[in-house]
Design a protein around this motif. Sequence first.
Motif, PDB file in Angstrom:
ATOM      1  N   ILE A   1       0.827  -1.213   0.000  1.00  0.00           N
ATOM      2  CA  ILE A   1       0.000   0.000   0.000  1.00  0.00           C
ATOM      3  C   ILE A   1       0.861   1.262   0.000  1.00  0.00           C
ATOM      4  O   ILE A   1       0.599   2.182  -0.767  1.00  0.00           O
ATOM      5  CB  ILE A   1      -0.992  -0.039   1.179  1.00  0.00           C
TER       6      ILE A   1
ATOM      7  N   ARG B   1       2.033   1.685  -3.753  1.00  0.00           N
ATOM      8  CA  ARG B   1       0.866   2.562  -3.948  1.00  0.00           C
ATOM      9  C   ARG B   1      -0.356   1.812  -4.479  1.00  0.00           C
ATOM     10  O   ARG B   1      -1.102   2.314  -5.321  1.00  0.00           O
ATOM     11  CB  ARG B   1       1.205   3.727  -4.860  1.00  0.00           C
ATOM     12  N   LEU B   2      -0.541   0.586  -3.984  1.00  0.00           N
ATOM     13  CA  LEU B   2      -1.722  -0.203  -4.358  1.00  0.00           C
ATOM     14  C   LEU B   2      -2.883   0.199  -3.463  1.00  0.00           C
ATOM     15  O   LEU B   2      -2.696   0.555  -2.303  1.00  0.00           O
ATOM     16  CB  LEU B   2      -1.453  -1.696  -4.160  1.00  0.00           C
ATOM     17  N   SER B   3      -4.078   0.114  -3.991  1.00  0.00           N
ATOM     18  CA  SER B   3      -5.259   0.286  -3.138  1.00  0.00           C
ATOM     19  C   SER B   3      -5.429  -1.009  -2.347  1.00  0.00           C
ATOM     20  O   SER B   3      -4.908  -2.060  -2.746  1.00  0.00           O
ATOM     21  CB  SER B   3      -6.497   0.560  -3.990  1.00  0.00           C
ATOM     22  N   PRO B   4      -6.152  -0.974  -1.226  1.00  0.00           N
ATOM     23  CA  PRO B   4      -6.386  -2.218  -0.494  1.00  0.00           C
ATOM     24  C   PRO B   4      -7.016  -3.300  -1.383  1.00  0.00           C
ATOM     25  O   PRO B   4      -6.644  -4.473  -1.303  1.00  0.00           O
ATOM     26  CB  PRO B   4      -7.327  -1.809   0.639  1.00  0.00           C
ATOM     27  N   GLU B   5      -7.954  -2.898  -2.234  1.00  0.00           N
ATOM     28  CA  GLU B   5      -8.588  -3.870  -3.134  1.00  0.00           C
ATOM     29  C   GLU B   5      -7.561  -4.499  -4.069  1.00  0.00           C
ATOM     30  O   GLU B   5      -7.551  -5.719  -4.270  1.00  0.00           O
ATOM     31  CB  GLU B   5      -9.697  -3.207  -3.946  1.00  0.00           C
ATOM     32  N   GLU B   6      -6.679  -3.697  -4.638  1.00  0.00           N
ATOM     33  CA  GLU B   6      -5.648  -4.228  -5.534  1.00  0.00           C
ATOM     34  C   GLU B   6      -4.707  -5.162  -4.779  1.00  0.00           C
ATOM     35  O   GLU B   6      -4.327  -6.215  -5.286  1.00  0.00           O
ATOM     36  CB  GLU B   6      -4.833  -3.079  -6.152  1.00  0.00           C
TER      37      GLU B   6
END
Length: 66
Positions: A14, A18-23
């Motif tokens: 995250i 820089r991933l979203s939680p969903e990703e």
Amino acid sequence: MSGLDWPALLRAGIQGLRLSPEEFWRLTPAELRIMLGAAASPPLSRARLQELLRAYPDLQKERDDG
């Protein structure tokens, strides 16, 4: 329990990637490792496949087993 340091992996995914939680949660552990820079496992060779087949042979099913 699972041997994975989930808090560190979440921070790396995250904050670092820089991933979203969903990703993040859609990734497999192998995909996350690759994204974090770990080398992918080499493809299975014919020799290794034969070694695994000898170590773990298929069992014959009886005709009524489905």
